[in-house]
Structure formats: structure tokens, C-alpha cells
Design a protein around this motif. Structure first.
Motif, PDB file in Angstrom:
ATOM      1  N   ARG A  32      39.627  48.437  48.232  1.00 43.48           N
ATOM      2  CA  ARG A  32      40.089  47.496  49.266  1.00 43.48           C
ATOM      3  C   ARG A  32      39.012  46.466  49.595  1.00 43.48           C
ATOM      4  O   ARG A  32      39.309  45.288  49.779  1.00 43.48           O
ATOM      5  N   GLU A  33      37.767  46.915  49.666  1.00 43.35           N
ATOM      6  CA  GLU A  33      36.666  45.999  49.954  1.00 43.35           C
ATOM      7  C   GLU A  33      36.497  44.982  48.820  1.00 43.35           C
ATOM      8  O   GLU A  33      36.280  43.801  49.074  1.00 43.35           O
ATOM      9  N   ALA A  34      36.593  45.448  47.577  1.00 52.74           N
ATOM     10  CA  ALA A  34      36.453  44.547  46.430  1.00 52.74           C
ATOM     11  C   ALA A  34      37.596  43.534  46.391  1.00 52.74           C
ATOM     12  O   ALA A  34      37.387  42.352  46.088  1.00 52.74           O
ATOM     13  N   GLU A  35      38.815  43.979  46.706  1.00 49.30           N
ATOM     14  CA  GLU A  35      39.949  43.069  46.719  1.00 49.30           C
ATOM     15  C   GLU A  35      39.797  42.025  47.820  1.00 49.30           C
ATOM     16  O   GLU A  35      40.093  40.846  47.608  1.00 49.30           O
ATOM     17  N   ALA A  36      39.338  42.437  48.995  1.00 53.92           N
ATOM     18  CA  ALA A  36      39.137  41.496  50.094  1.00 53.92           C
ATOM     19  C   ALA A  36      38.052  40.481  49.744  1.00 53.92           C
ATOM     20  O   ALA A  36      38.163  39.293  50.071  1.00 53.92           O
ATOM     21  N   LYS A  37      37.025  40.927  49.058  1.00 49.03           N
ATOM     22  CA  LYS A  37      35.955  40.027  48.634  1.00 49.03           C
ATOM     23  C   LYS A  37      36.476  39.021  47.607  1.00 49.03           C
ATOM     24  O   LYS A  37      36.141  37.840  47.655  1.00 49.03           O
ATOM     25  N   ALA A  38      37.333  39.481  46.715  1.00 54.66           N
ATOM     26  CA  ALA A  38      37.945  38.584  45.726  1.00 54.66           C
ATOM     27  C   ALA A  38      38.863  37.569  46.408  1.00 54.66           C
ATOM     28  O   ALA A  38      38.917  36.399  46.012  1.00 54.66           O
ATOM     29  N   ILE A  39      39.572  37.994  47.436  1.00 55.58           N
ATOM     30  CA  ILE A  39      40.435  37.087  48.196  1.00 55.58           C
ATOM     31  C   ILE A  39      39.594  35.989  48.837  1.00 55.58           C
ATOM     32  O   ILE A  39      39.955  34.811  48.797  1.00 55.58           O
ATOM     33  N   GLY A  40      38.465  36.370  49.421  1.00 49.85           N
ATOM     34  CA  GLY A  40      37.576  35.383  50.038  1.00 49.85           C
ATOM     35  C   GLY A  40      37.054  34.376  49.032  1.00 49.85           C
ATOM     36  O   GLY A  40      37.019  33.164  49.296  1.00 49.85           O
ATOM     37  N   GLY A  41      36.666  34.854  47.865  1.00 55.18           N
ATOM     38  CA  GLY A  41      36.191  33.950  46.819  1.00 55.18           C
ATOM     39  C   GLY A  41      37.286  33.008  46.340  1.00 55.18           C
ATOM     40  O   GLY A  41      37.053  31.820  46.109  1.00 55.18           O
ATOM     41  N   ALA A  42      38.490  33.540  46.205  1.00 53.70           N
ATOM     42  CA  ALA A  42      39.613  32.707  45.774  1.00 53.70           C
ATOM     43  C   ALA A  42      39.958  31.662  46.826  1.00 53.70           C
ATOM     44  O   ALA A  42      40.296  30.520  46.491  1.00 53.70           O
ATOM     45  N   CYS A  43      39.850  32.039  48.092  1.00 61.75           N
ATOM     46  CA  CYS A  43      40.110  31.074  49.164  1.00 61.75           C
ATOM     47  C   CYS A  43      39.092  29.939  49.125  1.00 61.75           C
ATOM     48  O   CYS A  43      39.447  28.775  49.296  1.00 61.75           O
ATOM     49  N   ARG A  44      37.844  30.267  48.902  1.00 60.30           N
ATOM     50  CA  ARG A  44      36.810  29.224  48.840  1.00 60.30           C
ATOM     51  C   ARG A  44      37.031  28.315  47.651  1.00 60.30           C
ATOM     52  O   ARG A  44      36.932  27.103  47.749  1.00 60.30           O
ATOM     53  N   TYR A  45      37.358  28.876  46.512  1.00 60.13           N
ATOM     54  CA  TYR A  45      37.613  28.071  45.323  1.00 60.13           C
ATOM     55  C   TYR A  45      38.868  27.220  45.512  1.00 60.13           C
ATOM     56  O   TYR A  45      38.958  26.118  44.995  1.00 60.13           O
ATOM     57  N   GLY A  46      39.824  27.744  46.270  1.00 58.55           N
ATOM     58  CA  GLY A  46      41.057  27.024  46.551  1.00 58.55           C
ATOM     59  C   GLY A  46      40.924  26.041  47.707  1.00 58.55           C
ATOM     60  O   GLY A  46      41.928  25.558  48.222  1.00 58.55           O
ATOM     61  N   VAL A  47      39.691  25.750  48.152  1.00 54.67           N
ATOM     62  CA  VAL A  47      39.381  24.801  49.213  1.00 54.67           C
ATOM     63  C   VAL A  47      40.142  25.153  50.492  1.00 54.67           C
ATOM     64  O   VAL A  47      40.762  24.326  51.128  1.00 54.67           O
TER      65      VAL A  47
END
Length: 121
Positions: A32-47
């Protein structure tokens, strides 16, 4: 007495080096922590702003989302990477879709009846 003490000592030493299944940390927490971290990275890349990311992913850990967002921000800054604006297409409300399907079903029920009567003549 010494045999009992020796047996207890040997048993304790054997169990100390043993990994008993189910006694370690739950792997689902790390996932769950890894998925949440990936979501955060995707949000940043998605501006996306961090607040938008939080509101779109309410079930995920905010701390992990922020960590992922921050890591991606640093990575993008170091490598001079521009983000890609994320576009989400708005879908029709479910009620409209259901009305369209029911209207089509009523039209389909009427159409074959006319065709069948014409074929019978």
C-alpha cells in the motif's frame, strides 16, 4: 537439573534464529505504501498539485503520496524533465446512460414487431 537447563538453552537459541511464518510485518502494508508513493509520482509527472492528488486518492496514505510526489519533483528537476498534463475525459452521468439504453431497448422492441408483421404478410 543441568539437562533441563541445557535443553532450555538450546531450544531458546534455535528459536532465536528462526523465522516463524506470520510473525513478521504484513507485506500488504508495504505494498500500500509503495502504491501510494507511485500515485504521488504519477501526480507530479501529470502536473497535478499535491492537494488534487490527495482528493483523487482518498484511500491512499497522504504521507506516502507526498513522498512520491517530492521524489518525482526532485528527479524531474535534476533531469530537466517537463511534466505531461493529465487529461481525464468527463463521462456521462449514469442516469443519462441508463435512460439512453432504456430508450434504445424500447425502440428495439418496437422495431422488430413491425418487421415481423411485415414479414408475415
Amino acid at each position: 537439573m543441568t539437562v533441563r537447563l541445557l535443553l532450555t538453552l538450546v531450544t531458546t537459541l534455535l528459536l532465536a534464529g528462526c523465522n516463524i511464518p506470520g510473525m513478521g510485518p504484513d507485506p500488504r502494508i508495504a505494498l500500500r505504501e509503495a502504491e501510494a508513493k507511485a500515485i504521488g509520482g504519477a501526480c507530479r509527472y501529470g502536473v497535478r498539485g499535491i492537494e488534487d492528488c490527495y482528493s483523487l486518492n482518498e484511500g491512499a496514505s497522504k504521507a506516502a503520496i507526498f513522498a512520491g510526489w517530492k521524489d518525482m519533483d526532485e528527479y524531474m528537476s535534476e533531469n530537466k524533465i517537463e511534466g505531461v498534463r493529465a487529461v481525464i475525459a468527463k463521462s456521462e452521468p449514469a442516469e443519462v446512460i441508463l435512460e439512453d439504453k432504456s430508450t434504445q431497448a424500447v425502440a428495439a422492441d418496437k422495431a422488430p414487431a413491425k418487421d415481423a408483421s411485415a414479414a408475415a404478410r
